[in-house]
Write an enzyme that holds these catalytic residues in place. Structure first.
Site, PDB file in Angstrom:
ATOM      1  N   LYS A  83     -12.784  -1.937   6.392  1.00 42.02           N
ATOM      2  CA  LYS A  83     -12.074  -2.979   7.138  1.00 42.02           C
ATOM      3  C   LYS A  83     -12.522  -2.964   8.600  1.00 42.02           C
ATOM      4  O   LYS A  83     -13.063  -3.917   9.110  1.00 42.02           O
ATOM      5  CB  LYS A  83     -10.567  -2.784   7.016  1.00 42.02           C
ATOM      6  CG  LYS A  83     -10.110  -3.081   5.599  1.00 42.02           C
ATOM      7  CD  LYS A  83      -9.040  -2.154   5.149  1.00 42.02           C
ATOM      8  CE  LYS A  83      -8.955  -2.095   3.653  1.00 42.02           C
ATOM      9  NZ  LYS A  83      -8.930  -3.381   2.973  1.00 42.02           N
ATOM     10  N   ASP A 128      -1.860   6.588   6.391  1.00 40.26           N
ATOM     11  CA  ASP A 128      -2.927   5.714   5.902  1.00 40.26           C
ATOM     12  C   ASP A 128      -3.195   4.679   6.994  1.00 40.26           C
ATOM     13  O   ASP A 128      -2.390   3.793   7.245  1.00 40.26           O
ATOM     14  CB  ASP A 128      -2.465   5.033   4.601  1.00 40.26           C
ATOM     15  CG  ASP A 128      -3.487   4.026   4.066  1.00 40.26           C
ATOM     16  OD1 ASP A 128      -4.509   3.786   4.724  1.00 40.26           O
ATOM     17  OD2 ASP A 128      -3.236   3.478   2.970  1.00 40.26           O
ATOM     18  N   TRP A 167       0.822  -1.218   0.000  1.00 38.57           N
ATOM     19  CA  TRP A 167       0.000   0.000   0.000  1.00 38.57           C
ATOM     20  C   TRP A 167       0.843   1.248   0.000  1.00 38.57           C
ATOM     21  O   TRP A 167       0.499   2.235  -0.662  1.00 38.57           O
ATOM     22  CB  TRP A 167      -1.024  -0.027   1.143  1.00 38.57           C
ATOM     23  CG  TRP A 167      -2.064  -1.043   0.844  1.00 38.57           C
ATOM     24  CD1 TRP A 167      -2.260  -2.236   1.470  1.00 38.57           C
ATOM     25  CD2 TRP A 167      -3.011  -1.015  -0.241  1.00 38.57           C
ATOM     26  NE1 TRP A 167      -3.277  -2.939   0.862  1.00 38.57           N
ATOM     27  CE2 TRP A 167      -3.751  -2.217  -0.186  1.00 38.57           C
ATOM     28  CE3 TRP A 167      -3.302  -0.091  -1.246  1.00 38.57           C
ATOM     29  CZ2 TRP A 167      -4.764  -2.514  -1.106  1.00 38.57           C
ATOM     30  CZ3 TRP A 167      -4.312  -0.388  -2.161  1.00 38.57           C
ATOM     31  CH2 TRP A 167      -5.024  -1.580  -2.079  1.00 38.57           C
TER      32      TRP A 167
END
Ligand code: PMP
Length: 369
Positions: free
Chosen positions: A206, A182, A108
């Site tokens: 999530k 993030d 990511w």
């Protein structure tokens, strides 16, 4: 047989939340409407929005000098929106993008870096790619830029399974550059000192709610620096000035997130969840460490409490493992295609019984091998 869903996201939600949403599906609180059918500016939805904002701020402990934006686009859109809002921060007319520092700790972060390069100069100040992303580069090794517009990290790498167990201080070496994180896959799973960050962002799907909602927590002094070409709907200041209603927000996803926030408060909030998450992760890692039949590849001091990749020593048995897991009610354990093996995502809504059932299955599969 109880079902336990280990998906990395969209992921398991608390059953109580889904049951409440089902009850309220056709008629929310006597309004005669489903939440999906309400005007986002009507008093009914405004009360849902305000409660969700208030509860989220309380759960995360967001100081008053931060705005909390509820947006669309996901974390991948934010990968572009962040440089559009911050990379020209230090240029007087906002026309000259500066340099942004990124720490590369996995898939990511790599994606964030690639996208940022479309908007500004990027300095990869540290990377664990040579170590196959099995660790977080030691803070002392980071080569930060003195004039960085911001420093970006991904505090939990969902695919690789590494998680920061410390909050890096980056201000001193960078003339006070804000830390941008993030937190998509571990937000609200552990206590966070928000004041150490300039921006915290993440997709909801999530640890919070359904896909469609993106949350951005931004310190107020970081608003108003967008590049001239930044679309209005992505300019954090415009969104903040309009209380996240510049365009239509993802109303149903906000409603479900709001129910999850209420559920979290009933569970004792983030501090209580953190203790449970430690207990769940310890149970799983301890078992994986106790046998050579399964392997983990991540350094012990940065293992994720949320996403646990693991491998069978004999990978030819992967399919048998997964089909057996399904028969035991253990779903979505297949690892990400870029990493292979297995991955158990054990977010807030995964009860300890789910991890106990998984460990029992791991033992049984090993015994019968
Ligand atoms: N960052 C992290 C840490 C993620 O886990 C994900 C989703 N798996 C993303 C970014 C991308 O999020 P989205 O697909 O919502 O844009």
């Amino acid at each position: 047989m109880p079902i336990y869903n280990f998906s990395a996201g969209p992921a398991v939600l608390p059953k109580e939340v889904l049951q409440q949403a089902a009850l309220e599906m056709l008629d929310w609180h006597g309004s005669g409407m489903s939440v999906m059918e309400m005007s986002h500016r009507g008093s009914e939805f405004m009360s849902i929005m305000n409660a969700a904002q208030r509860d989220f701020r309380e759960l995360l402990g967001i100081p008053d000098n931060y705005k909390c934006l509820f947006l669309q686009g996901g974390a991948i859109a934010e990968n572009a929106i962040i440089p559009m809002n911050l990379a020209s921060r230090l240029s007087e007319d906002k026309l000259l993008p500066g340099i942004a520092d990124y720490i590369n700790t996995g898939s990511w972060s790599t994606k964030s870096i690639k996208e940022a390069r479309r908007f500004c100069k990027v300095n990869v100040a540290a990377s664990s790619e040579p170590q196959k992303f099995a660790q977080i580069p030691a803070r002392e090794s980071w080569q930060l830029s003195q004039d960085a517009a911001y420093v970006h990290i991904c505090t939990n790498e969902t695919i690789d399974g590494v998680e920061y167990q410390f909050t890096p201080d980056v201000g001193a070496e960078t003339n006070g550059a804000p830390l941008v994180a993030d937190m998509s896959s571990h937000i609200l799973s552990r206590a966070v000192d928000v004041s150490k960050y300039g921006v915290i962002y993440g997709g909801a799907q999530k640890n919070i709610g359904p896909a469609g909602l993106t949350i951005v927590v931004v310190r107020e002094d970081l608003l108003g620096h967008a590049m001239p070409g930044c679309p209005s709907a992505f300019d954090w200041k415009i969104v903040a000035d309009n209380d996240s209603m510049y365009n239509t927000p993802p109303t149903y996803a906000i409603y479900i997130a709001g129910l999850v926030f209420q559920w979290l408060k009933r569970q004792g909030g983030v501090a209580a969840m953190e203790q449970r998450n430690i207990a769940k992760a310890t149970l799983l890692y301890d078992y994986l460490d106790s046998t050579a039949f399964y392997q983990t590849k991540i350094a012990a001091d940065c293992r994720s409490r949320m996403n646990v990749p693991f491998f069978l020593q004999d990978e030819s048995r992967n399919e048998a493992f997964l089909s057996g897991a399904k028969e035991h009610g253990l779903l979505q354990l297949k690892g990400h295609k870029s990493v292979g093996g297995m991955r158990a995502s054990i977010y807030n809504a995964m009860p300890i019984e789910g991890v106990e059932t998984l460990v029992a299955y791991l033992k049984e599969f090993e015994r019968l091998a």
